[in-house]
Write a protein that holds these residues in place. Sequence first.
Motif, mmCIF file in Angstrom:
data_model
loop_
_atom_site.group_PDB
_atom_site.id
_atom_site.type_symbol
_atom_site.label_atom_id
_atom_site.label_comp_id
_atom_site.label_asym_id
_atom_site.label_seq_id
_atom_site.Cartn_x
_atom_site.Cartn_y
_atom_site.Cartn_z
ATOM 1 N N GLY A 66 7.522 8.246 -0.421
ATOM 2 C CA GLY A 66 7.460 7.952 1.012
ATOM 3 C C GLY A 66 8.752 8.302 1.725
ATOM 4 N N THR A 67 9.866 7.993 1.093
ATOM 5 C CA THR A 67 11.167 8.298 1.687
ATOM 6 C C THR A 67 11.368 9.797 1.816
ATOM 7 N N MET A 68 10.954 10.532 0.799
ATOM 8 C CA MET A 68 11.091 11.989 0.862
ATOM 9 C C MET A 68 10.241 12.541 1.999
ATOM 10 N N GLY A 69 9.022 12.006 2.152
ATOM 11 C CA GLY A 69 8.160 12.438 3.244
ATOM 12 C C GLY A 69 8.758 12.114 4.596
ATOM 13 N N LYS A 73 9.918 14.627 7.570
ATOM 14 C CA LYS A 73 9.396 14.464 8.929
ATOM 15 C C LYS A 73 10.549 14.306 9.927
ATOM 16 N N MET A 74 11.573 13.555 9.563
ATOM 17 C CA MET A 74 12.727 13.382 10.455
ATOM 18 C C MET A 74 13.446 14.703 10.679
ATOM 19 N N ALA A 75 13.547 15.520 9.644
ATOM 20 C CA ALA A 75 14.177 16.835 9.788
ATOM 21 C C ALA A 75 13.369 17.696 10.753
ATOM 22 N N GLU A 76 12.043 17.630 10.627
ATOM 23 C CA GLU A 76 11.190 18.386 11.543
ATOM 24 C C GLU A 76 11.365 17.906 12.986
ATOM 25 N N ILE A 77 11.432 16.585 13.158
ATOM 26 C CA ILE A 77 11.614 16.023 14.497
ATOM 27 C C ILE A 77 12.971 16.429 15.066
ATOM 28 N N ALA A 78 14.003 16.410 14.229
ATOM 29 C CA ALA A 78 15.340 16.806 14.686
ATOM 30 C C ALA A 78 15.343 18.275 15.121
ATOM 31 N N GLU A 79 14.681 19.136 14.357
ATOM 32 C CA GLU A 79 14.587 20.554 14.733
ATOM 33 C C GLU A 79 13.841 20.705 16.057
ATOM 34 N N HIS A 80 12.761 19.970 16.187
ATOM 35 C CA HIS A 80 11.970 20.034 17.422
ATOM 36 C C HIS A 80 12.796 19.532 18.613
ATOM 37 N N GLN A 81 13.519 18.442 18.406
ATOM 38 C CA GLN A 81 14.351 17.886 19.476
ATOM 39 C C GLN A 81 15.449 18.863 19.872
ATOM 40 N N GLU A 82 16.034 19.524 18.880
ATOM 41 C CA GLU A 82 17.081 20.504 19.165
ATOM 42 C C GLU A 82 16.508 21.681 19.956
#
Length: 143
Positions: A66-69, A73-82
């Motif tokens: 779950g943590t890896m997932g 997901k957080m990395a994807e959100i950070a990329e999207h936010q950037e």
Amino acid sequence: MLNLVMQWLPLGISLIALVLLFVLLGRERKARLALEAKFSAMELVAKNARQQHESLTKQFNELRVGTMGMSQKMAEIAEHQEALADRQSEISMQDPDGRLYSRANKMVELGADINELMEECDLPKAEAELLMRLQQISQTRRR
């Protein structure tokens, strides 16, 4: 009489030895039963510990997955936010009026009055008053 005692003495000693042997065997049996009960209890404790270990290992693995997932997901959100921040910067650079209002808003935050906004940013009085009012509302909500 001494002769009679001498005849029965070996038998008496044998009888006493036999009684002592039974007493010792009884004690040994009790000790063995107590040890067997303790051993059974220890086996039960060990079995419970193994089951708990297996359960905790399973929970840990589930949490790890779950943590890896979540990290992914957080990395994807950070990329999207950037990407959104970059796009917003591009849009604000393309909109000269937007830069003008950003500057006017900054001046209001720094304490400029309506006349300064009208002169420095070339704003009509109604727009300058609106910016001042919006800043007041924003400050009231923060408190």
